[in-house]
Design a protein around this motif. Structure first.
Motif, PDB file in Angstrom:
ATOM      1  N   LYS A 184     -12.917   6.260 -12.361  1.00 32.37           N
ATOM      2  CA  LYS A 184     -12.424   5.918 -13.738  1.00 32.37           C
ATOM      3  C   LYS A 184     -11.575   4.635 -13.940  1.00 32.37           C
ATOM      4  O   LYS A 184     -11.733   3.865 -14.750  1.00 32.37           O
ATOM      5  CB  LYS A 184     -12.150   7.522 -14.367  1.00 32.37           C
ATOM      6  CG  LYS A 184     -13.157   8.126 -14.599  1.00 32.37           C
ATOM      7  CD  LYS A 184     -12.488   9.428 -15.593  1.00 32.37           C
ATOM      8  CE  LYS A 184     -13.358  10.454 -15.036  1.00 32.37           C
ATOM      9  NZ  LYS A 184     -12.873  11.599 -15.601  1.00 32.37           N
ATOM     10  N   TYR A 185     -10.888   4.625 -12.979  1.00 31.79           N
ATOM     11  CA  TYR A 185      -9.851   3.682 -13.108  1.00 31.79           C
ATOM     12  C   TYR A 185     -10.557   2.215 -12.698  1.00 31.79           C
ATOM     13  O   TYR A 185     -10.011   1.617 -13.638  1.00 31.79           O
ATOM     14  CB  TYR A 185      -8.722   3.678 -11.783  1.00 31.79           C
ATOM     15  CG  TYR A 185      -7.674   5.146 -12.176  1.00 31.79           C
ATOM     16  CD1 TYR A 185      -7.891   6.122 -11.157  1.00 31.79           C
ATOM     17  CD2 TYR A 185      -7.000   4.691 -13.120  1.00 31.79           C
ATOM     18  CE1 TYR A 185      -6.860   7.178 -11.351  1.00 31.79           C
ATOM     19  CE2 TYR A 185      -6.165   6.048 -13.231  1.00 31.79           C
ATOM     20  CZ  TYR A 185      -5.970   6.940 -12.448  1.00 31.79           C
ATOM     21  OH  TYR A 185      -5.471   8.121 -12.651  1.00 31.79           O
TER      22      TYR A 185
ATOM     23  N   LEU B  70     -12.253   1.239 -16.106  1.00 27.97           N
ATOM     24  CA  LEU B  70     -11.347   0.844 -17.113  1.00 27.97           C
ATOM     25  C   LEU B  70     -10.778  -0.436 -16.908  1.00 27.97           C
ATOM     26  O   LEU B  70     -11.065  -1.356 -17.696  1.00 27.97           O
ATOM     27  CB  LEU B  70     -10.133   1.817 -17.133  1.00 27.97           C
ATOM     28  CG  LEU B  70      -9.923   2.883 -17.938  1.00 27.97           C
ATOM     29  CD1 LEU B  70      -8.671   3.783 -17.824  1.00 27.97           C
ATOM     30  CD2 LEU B  70     -10.135   2.719 -19.474  1.00 27.97           C
TER      31      LEU B  70
ATOM     32  N   ARG C 250     -11.793  -3.616 -19.057  1.00 24.93           N
ATOM     33  CA  ARG C 250     -10.724  -4.484 -19.766  1.00 24.93           C
ATOM     34  C   ARG C 250     -10.938  -6.125 -19.299  1.00 24.93           C
ATOM     35  O   ARG C 250     -10.763  -6.985 -20.113  1.00 24.93           O
ATOM     36  CB  ARG C 250      -9.342  -4.203 -19.272  1.00 24.93           C
ATOM     37  CG  ARG C 250      -9.087  -2.913 -19.824  1.00 24.93           C
ATOM     38  CD  ARG C 250      -7.688  -2.781 -19.088  1.00 24.93           C
ATOM     39  NE  ARG C 250      -6.953  -1.418 -19.537  1.00 24.93           N
ATOM     40  CZ  ARG C 250      -5.911  -0.828 -19.141  1.00 24.93           C
ATOM     41  NH1 ARG C 250      -5.259  -1.334 -17.958  1.00 24.93           N
ATOM     42  NH2 ARG C 250      -5.335   0.282 -19.476  1.00 24.93           N
TER      43      ARG C 250
ATOM     44  N   MET D 258      -4.141  -7.097 -17.111  1.00 28.97           N
ATOM     45  CA  MET D 258      -4.491  -5.883 -17.562  1.00 28.97           C
ATOM     46  C   MET D 258      -5.473  -5.325 -16.706  1.00 28.97           C
ATOM     47  O   MET D 258      -5.556  -4.060 -16.274  1.00 28.97           O
ATOM     48  CB  MET D 258      -4.967  -5.785 -18.897  1.00 28.97           C
ATOM     49  CG  MET D 258      -3.904  -5.389 -19.791  1.00 28.97           C
ATOM     50  SD  MET D 258      -3.562  -3.604 -19.641  1.00 28.97           S
ATOM     51  CE  MET D 258      -1.696  -3.583 -19.595  1.00 28.97           C
TER      52      MET D 258
ATOM     53  N   GLU E 279      -1.386  -3.180 -11.776  1.00 27.00           N
ATOM     54  CA  GLU E 279      -1.251  -2.519 -10.548  1.00 27.00           C
ATOM     55  C   GLU E 279      -0.367  -1.000 -10.715  1.00 27.00           C
ATOM     56  O   GLU E 279      -0.745  -0.109 -10.208  1.00 27.00           O
ATOM     57  CB  GLU E 279      -0.311  -3.084  -9.780  1.00 27.00           C
ATOM     58  CG  GLU E 279      -0.732  -2.678  -8.118  1.00 27.00           C
ATOM     59  CD  GLU E 279       0.130  -3.674  -7.294  1.00 27.00           C
ATOM     60  OE1 GLU E 279      -0.068  -4.805  -7.145  1.00 27.00           O
ATOM     61  OE2 GLU E 279       1.194  -3.072  -6.947  1.00 27.00           O
ATOM     62  N   SER E 280       0.349  -1.246 -11.705  1.00 28.76           N
ATOM     63  CA  SER E 280       1.095   0.099 -11.884  1.00 28.76           C
ATOM     64  C   SER E 280       0.367   1.284 -12.675  1.00 28.76           C
ATOM     65  O   SER E 280       0.821   2.374 -12.644  1.00 28.76           O
ATOM     66  CB  SER E 280       2.548  -0.149 -12.633  1.00 28.76           C
ATOM     67  OG  SER E 280       2.293  -0.516 -13.787  1.00 28.76           O
ATOM     68  N   GLU E 281      -0.737   1.016 -13.251  1.00 30.31           N
ATOM     69  CA  GLU E 281      -1.701   2.081 -13.871  1.00 30.31           C
ATOM     70  C   GLU E 281      -2.768   2.284 -13.109  1.00 30.31           C
ATOM     71  O   GLU E 281      -3.249   3.302 -12.983  1.00 30.31           O
ATOM     72  CB  GLU E 281      -2.026   1.524 -15.293  1.00 30.31           C
ATOM     73  CG  GLU E 281      -0.860   1.061 -16.449  1.00 30.31           C
ATOM     74  CD  GLU E 281      -1.366   0.152 -17.096  1.00 30.31           C
ATOM     75  OE1 GLU E 281      -2.642   0.462 -17.614  1.00 30.31           O
ATOM     76  OE2 GLU E 281      -0.766  -0.558 -17.671  1.00 30.31           O
ATOM     77  N   LEU E 282      -3.450   1.100 -13.012  1.00 32.13           N
ATOM     78  CA  LEU E 282      -4.764   1.213 -12.309  1.00 32.13           C
ATOM     79  C   LEU E 282      -5.146   1.161 -11.028  1.00 32.13           C
ATOM     80  O   LEU E 282      -6.131   1.040 -10.439  1.00 32.13           O
ATOM     81  CB  LEU E 282      -5.677   0.340 -13.138  1.00 32.13           C
ATOM     82  CG  LEU E 282      -5.883   0.435 -14.522  1.00 32.13           C
ATOM     83  CD1 LEU E 282      -6.833  -0.292 -15.136  1.00 32.13           C
ATOM     84  CD2 LEU E 282      -6.128   1.801 -15.102  1.00 32.13           C
ATOM     85  N   VAL E 283      -3.968   1.066 -10.112  1.00 34.04           N
ATOM     86  CA  VAL E 283      -3.877   0.953  -8.697  1.00 34.04           C
ATOM     87  C   VAL E 283      -4.957  -0.387  -8.143  1.00 34.04           C
ATOM     88  O   VAL E 283      -5.108  -0.255  -7.166  1.00 34.04           O
ATOM     89  CB  VAL E 283      -4.328   2.205  -8.100  1.00 34.04           C
ATOM     90  CG1 VAL E 283      -3.860   2.463  -6.629  1.00 34.04           C
ATOM     91  CG2 VAL E 283      -4.098   3.593  -8.760  1.00 34.04           C
TER      92      VAL E 283
ATOM     93  N   ARG F   5       3.463  -7.595 -18.126  1.00 30.13           N
ATOM     94  CA  ARG F   5       1.976  -7.862 -18.693  1.00 30.13           C
ATOM     95  C   ARG F   5       1.924  -7.605 -19.998  1.00 30.13           C
ATOM     96  O   ARG F   5       2.558  -6.602 -20.623  1.00 30.13           O
ATOM     97  CB  ARG F   5       1.129  -7.084 -17.665  1.00 30.13           C
ATOM     98  CG  ARG F   5       0.863  -5.649 -17.890  1.00 30.13           C
ATOM     99  CD  ARG F   5       0.067  -5.177 -17.105  1.00 30.13           C
ATOM    100  NE  ARG F   5       0.252  -5.357 -15.681  1.00 30.13           N
ATOM    101  CZ  ARG F   5       0.699  -4.297 -14.978  1.00 30.13           C
ATOM    102  NH1 ARG F   5       1.094  -3.262 -15.462  1.00 30.13           N
ATOM    103  NH2 ARG F   5       0.949  -4.654 -13.647  1.00 30.13           N
TER     104      ARG F   5
END
Lengths: 390, 352, 165
Positions: free
Chosen positions: B143-144, B147, B151, B227, B231-235, B320
Motif C-alpha cells: 500500500k505504501y 500511495l 502521488r 512526496m 521517506e518519513s512516511e512511505l519508507v 517537503r
C-alpha cells in the motif's frame, strides 16, 4: 471506545479479528493502512491503524503497548535506589527529569527536604534534560517533514548538553543521580563555566533552527492550521505540557506548584500560543528551550554553597503512607503515586506519564486529515514510546 | 555528419560501440560525480560531518563499495507482486535517462544524435520515467508503494507543463528547436548589442530559468517535491520493495537523471558546451577549432556540476510540500507565470 | 498557498551554505572513531573495577544491584591473629566475584553502597566481545580494570567536602 460510532465499533472488531493480516480488506470502503510498529515516522514502536479514503483519514486509532516493560510491576520488588535507576529509562531523552518526581514523592513520605544546594543543582539538571529532550524534538521535526539537515544540528548541539550531564553524573542518558535527601555527589570543578558556554551554543542553535526550519515558508504551510486542538478539547483529553500551552492554556507546574525545587527563585516566563495548531506546538517548544537556557544561566549565578545531601540514615526505610508528586517534565506532566508500607522499597508505584495522555487525542484529531498531515501532527504532539508504554 | 573524432574510416560497428560506451559514460559519470560530491560530501558538510572517509582517500571509492554491496544482495520480490512489471519498472526509468542523453550536444562535433526538433524530443522522452514509477508503485503489492506511485503520477504530470512552457521561451529566443542550434545561438549572439558574454538565456530568460529549475526539481522527485518518496512516511514510496540490483538501478537512475537534466538545463540556459564565440573570434559552428571537441564536454560537465549543486543544495535544506500544495503551486503559480513569460518573450523578440 | 516570500527560504539556504563553508574550513564536529578517540569525562561510567583487598564479601553490592548481575561466592577462613597471643579471627575470603556486563545497567548502585571502597568506576568503554559469555568479567579481569580508574575530580566551588567518597 465510546468515541467511536456503532459502525466503526464493528469495523474495529472486524479489523482486530484479522489482525494477523491487517491489509486484507473486510470492508469495501476505504483502505486500511497500518502505520505499523516499525516505521520511520513514529518515535518508536507505535502502531496506528488508519482507514483511508484516498489520501484522507476516515478513522484512526493508536495501538500502543509494543514497548511495555512492566515498570509498575518491576518497582514492586525493588528498593528505592534501584527504582531510581530504572525510572531513568521511561523518557529516555530527558532522563533526569524522570527521577525527580519519584524522589520528591519519597522525600515527602519521609518528611525530608533536600538542602538548598541540592535543590538548585537538581533544577539545573532538570532543565538541562529538558533542553536535551526538546532540542532533539526540533531536529526530529525536520526529518518528519522532509528536511534532513536540522536533525544533525540537533544532535551536534545536544552532544554538548550530554557531555555536561556526563561530567556531572557519569552517565549521558541515564544519570541516576538523584537520591532521597539530595544528590549522589557534588558537581565537578569547571562545570559552571562549561555550562555557560554550552547555553550560549544552544541559543545559537535555536536561532539556526528558527532560520532553517521555522522561517521556511514550506514548513509554515505544512504546519499552520494543521491539527488544531481547541482549548477545551485539550483540557478534556488530559493533555499537558507544551501541547496544552500551545492551545492557549496558561498551565505550567513549575510555577503553579510549590515543590522543593529552585524554579521560584529565578525569573522566567511561561510561553503560550493562542492557535493550537502544529506550528504553535513546535514554536512553543522552541521558545521553551530558549527560556530554559535563561533559567539555567540564572541558576548558575546563584548556586548556594553547602552540602548536597541531607541527614538521612544509611539504610533508608520510607515510613508508611501515600504521596503524589507531579512535575513539568519535558514531555508534559509526569507524576508518581507512591504507596509505601514502611519497607526498603515501595509497595506500589503508579506512574502517570505525559505521552500516554497526550496521544489519547489522536483518534479525535486525525479524522479527516491527509496522510502527510498524520506525520506532521504526530511529530508536533511529540511523544516518546517509553513514556507511552512504560 | 559524423563526429570528427569518429572519422569516416571507422567501421560502423566500431562507431556504434563507441557511441554505446560514450552513452554509458555520459550517463554514469555525472551520476557518480553527483553521488560522491553532493550526496556523500556536500550533504555531510552541510550537516557538520565529514561523510564517508574509509573507502578510498576521502571516501571516493564509497560509491563502488555501495554498488558492490547492492549487487551481492539477494534478488527478492514480494510474493504477490506482478513479477514481469516489477522487474521491468526500474529499467524503464533508466531507459528514459539514456534516451534523454542522446540529444545533448557535447561539443561542436561530439553528439549522439542531432534532431531538428531536439527540444521537442527531449520533453517528450522525459515523461517515460513517469510510466516506470507508476508501474513500480503498482506492481509492488504494497500500500505504501501504491500511495507513492499515485502521488508520483500526479506530481510528475503536473510539473511537465511548467517545464515545457519554460523551454518555449528559450525556443522563441533561439529560433530553433535543435539543441546544437540553441548552443550556437547563445554563444554567437549578443545581449542588446554587447557580445562579451554571448546571449546566455539564464540572464535574458531568468524567469524561465527559475521555472525550469523548479520543474526539474519536481521531475526528479527531490525535496521539496519528494512526496512520492517521502521517506518519513512511505519508507521510500514506490521504491520500498526493491532491493539489490533493482534498487541500484533506481538509485543510479535518480542521480543520472539529475545529471542529465542539469546538462540539458545548461545547454538551454547557460550556453552548453561552448564559451562565448566572441572570446575566440568565431562566428559560427564551422569556425570552431577541433580542440573544442575535447574541451566542450569538460565545460559542459562543469556547468552541470554547478546546476546540480543548486538542485542538491535546495534538496538538503527544505522540508517537503504536501501533495495538494505541490499541485496548487504547479497549476496556480508556475503555469500562469510561464505563460506570461512566453508572452513577454514573444513581444520582446518582435520588438527588438 | 500564496507564492512563497523570498527571504525565509533563502535564509534557510544561507544556514546550510554557512555550515558547508564552516565544515570545509574549520573541520567538522565529528571525530573519525577508530583513528581518533575522545576521552570521556573522569566520572564516566565505563566499567567497574574491583579492589580485591578491600572486599569482605559482605554481599551488599550483589543485593542492591537492580539486575542481580553480580555473583559473589566466598568462604570463611581463619587468619592469623592481629597481635601475638590473641585468637585467630575469622575473615571472609573471596572465591568468586563476577559481574555480568551483559546484564549490567551501569547504574552505579553497587559502587555507591560498598562500605569498604572495593568497587570503583573507570571510564574505559572498549571491551565489547564477539560472544556474550565473554562479557562475564571475573575477579582477575575486574582487578585489571583498577589500573584505569582515574583520580576523583575536584569539586565545584561551594561544595561541602573535598574529594569524592
Amino acid at each position: 471506545m465510546s468515541l467511536l460510532g456503532d459502525r466503526q465499533q464493528l469495523a474495529y472488531i472486524a479489523s482486530q479479528a484479522a489482525d494477523a493480516r491487517v491489509n486484507v480488506e473486510l470492508e469495501t470502503e476505504g483502505m486500511t493502512l497500518n502505520i505499523g510498529p516499525q516505521h520511520p515516522a513514529t518515535h518508536g514502536t507505535l502502531r496506528i491503524i488508519a482507514r483511508l479514503d484516498g489520501e484522507q483519514v476516515i478513522w484512526a486509532e493508536p495501538s500502543a503497548g509494543y514497548m511495555h516493560r512492566g515498570y509498575e510491576k518491576l518497582t514492586e520488588v525493588r528498593t528505592y535506589p534501584q527504582v531510581t535507576a530504572l525510572v531513568n529509562r521511561i523518557d529516555w531523552l530527558g532522563s533526569f527529569a524522570n527521577e525527580v518526581p519519584f524522589i520528591l514523592a519519597a522525600e515527602k513520605l519521609m518528611g525530608v527536604e533536600a538542602p538548598s544546594r541540592a535543590q538548585h543543582i537538581r533544577t539545573i539538571l532538570f532543565e538541562l534534560s529538558r533542553i536535551a529532550n526538546v532540542s532533539l524534538f526540533l531536529g526530529d521535526l525536520g526529518v518528519q517533514l522532509g528536511a534532513v539537515t536540522p536533525v544533525f544540528f540537533a544532535f551536534r548541539d545536544r552532544e554538548y548538553v550530554l557531555n555536561l550531564i556526563e561530567a556531572a553524573t557519569g552517565g549521558r542518558f541515564h544519570p541516576n543521580f538523584d537520591r532521597i535527601g539530595g544528590l549522589k555527589e557534588d558537581l565537578p570543578a569547571g562545570f559552571i563555566d562549561e555550562t555557560r558556554n554550552v547555553m550560549k551554543k544552544l541559543r545559537t542553535f535555536c536561532d539556526q533552527i528558527e532560520d532553517l526550519l521555522f522561517g521556511n515558508e514550506i514548513f509554515q504551510s505544512r504546519t499552520r492550521g494543521i491539527g488544531v486542538i481547541p482549548k477545551d478539547v485539550a483540557l478534556q483529553y488530559g493533555m499537558s505540557g507544551a501541547n496544552l500551552r500551545a492551545s492557549g492554556v496558561d498551565w505550567d507546574l513549575r510555577r503553579d506548584q510549590s515543590l522543593p525545587m529552585a524554579w521560584n527563585k529565578v525569573d522566567w516566563k511561561v510561553i503560550t500560543h493562542p492557535d493550537g495548531d502544529s506550528f504553535a506546538r513546535c514554536w512553543v517548544r522552541l521558545q521553551e528551550v530558549r527560556e530554559s537556557t535563561r533559567i539555567v544561566d540564572q541558576l548558575l549565578d546563584t548556586i548556594p554553597a553547602g552540602p548536597v545531601m541531607a541527614k538521612v540514615p544509611k539504610i533508608i526505610k520510607v515510613p508508611e503512607g501515600e504521596a503524589w508528586v507531579s512535575t513539568e517534565n519535558p514531555l508534559g506532566e509526569m507524576g508518581y503515586y507512591v504507596v509505601s508500607q514502611g519497607d526498603m522499597g515501595p509497595f506500589r508505584v503508579k506512574i502517570r506519564s505525559a505521552s500516554f495522555n497526550n496521544i489519547s487525542i489522536v483518534p479525535w484529531l486525525l479524522k479527516g486529515v491527509y496522510v502527510p498531515d498524520i506525520i506532521t501532527i504526530l511529530a508536533s504532539l511529540y511523544f516518546i514510546l517509553g513514556d507511552i508504554d512504560r | 555528419m559524423n563526429a570528427a573524432v569518429l572519422s569516416a574510416d571507422l567501421a560502423y560497428w566500431a562507431q556504434s560501440l563507441l557511441r554505446v560506451l560514450g552513452g554509458l559514460v555520459a550517463v554514469l559519470l555525472p551520476a557518480g560525480t553527483i553521488v560522491y560530491l553532493f550526496l556523500f560530501k556536500m550533504m555531510s558538510f552541510m550537516q557538520s560531518r565529514l561523510g564517508p572517509m574509509e573507502a578510498g582517500p576521502y571516501g571516493s571509492m564509497q560509491l563502488f563499495a555501495e554498488v558492490g554491496k547492492w549487487l551481492q544482495k539477494e534478488d527478492i520480490y514480494p510474493a504477490r507482486a506482478d513479477k514481469f512489471l516489477f522487474k521491468i519498472a526500474p529499467l524503464i526509468v533508466l531507459a528514459s535517462t539514456f534516451l534523454l542523453v542522446a540529444v545533448v550536444p557535447f561539443g561542436p562535433d561530439a553528439w549522439f544524435t542531432d534532431f531538428e526538433a531536439g527540444v521537442f524530443y527531449m520533453l517528450a522522452v522525459s515523461s517515460v520515467s513517469v510510466l516506470g514509477i507508476l508501474i513500480a508503485g503498482w506492481s509492488s503489492a504494497n500500500k505504501y508503494s501504491l500511495l507513492g506511485g499515485l502521488r508520483a503520477a500526479g506530481q510528475l504530470i503536473a510539473y511537465e507543463l511548467p517545464m515545457v512552457l519554460a523551454v518555449v521561451g528559450v525556443v522563441i529566443q533561439a529560433g530553433t528547436m535543435n539543441m546544437q542550434g540553441i548552443v550556437v545561438a547563445q554563444n554567437a549572439g549578443s545581449m542588446f548589442g554587447w557580445d562579451g558574454l554571448g546571449n546566455p538565456y539564464v540572464l535574458t530568460q531568468f524567469v524561465g530559468f527559475v521555472i525550469f529549475m523548479i520543474a526539474v526539481q519536481a521531475e526528479l522527485t527531490q525535496t521539496p517535491f519528494d512526496m512520492p518518496i517521502a521517506e518519513s512516511e512511505l519508507v521510500s514510496g514506490y521504491m520500498t520493495e526493491y532491493s539489490g540490483f533493482r534498487f541500484l538501478i533506481f538509485f543510479i537512475g535518480e542521480f543520472a537523471t539529475a545529471g542529465v537534466f542539469s546538462m540539458i538545463a545548461s545547454v538551454l540556459f547557460l550556453g552548453g558546451w561552448a564559451v562565448p564565440f566572441s572570446w575566440f573570434g568565431w562566428t559560427n559552428l564551422n569556425d570552431i577549432d577541433n580542440w573544442m571537441n575535447v574541451a566542450g564536454p569538460l565545460i559542459l560537465f562543469t556547468k552541470m556540476v554547478v546546476l546540480s549543486f543548486i538542485i542538491m543544495w535546495v534538496r538538503f535544506s527544505f522540508p517537503r510540500f504536501r501533495e495538494d500544495q505541490l499541485q496548487r503551486f504547479a497549476w496556480k503559480v508556475l503555469i500562469p507565470v510561464s505563460l506570461v513569460n512566453i508572452m513577454l518573450t514573444a513581444i520582446f523578440k518582435v520588438a527588438f | 498557498m500564496a507564492k512563497p516570500k523570498v527571504p525565509g527560504l533563502f535564509k534557510g539556504l544561507g544556514v546550510t551554505f554557512g555550515t558547508l563553508m564552516r565544515t570545509a574550513t574549520e573541520g567538522s564536529n565529528t571525530i573519525q572513531y577508530p583513528h581518533e578517540k575522545e576521552t570521556p569525562p573522569v566520572r564516566a561510567r565505563g566499567v567497574i573495577a574491583l579492589h580485591e583487598g578491600n572486599c569482605t564479601s559482605c554481599m551488599l553490592c550483589a543485593r542492591s544491584c537492580p539486575d542481580w548481575c553480580i555473583y559473589i561466592e566466598g568462604h570463611k577462613e581463619l587468619a592469623p591473629p592481629r597481635r601475638a597471643g590473641g585468637s585467630p579471627r575469622k575473615v571472609n575470603k573471596l572465591d568468586r566475584f563476577d559481574i555480568d556486563y551483559a546484564l549490567c545497567m551501569y547504574c552505579g548502585i553497587c559502587v555507591e553502597v560498598c562500605p569498604f571502597d572495593a568497587l570503583f568506576w573507570s571510564p574505559e568503554y572498549e571491551y565489547s566481545e564477539p560472544r556474550i559469555a565473554d562479557l562475564l568479567h571475573d575477579k582477575s579481569k575486574l582487578g585489571e580494570w583498577m589500573e584505569t580508574v582515574p583520580e576523583a575530580p575536584e569539586l565545584e566551588a561551594g561544595a561541602d567536602k573535598k574529594g569524592k567518597k
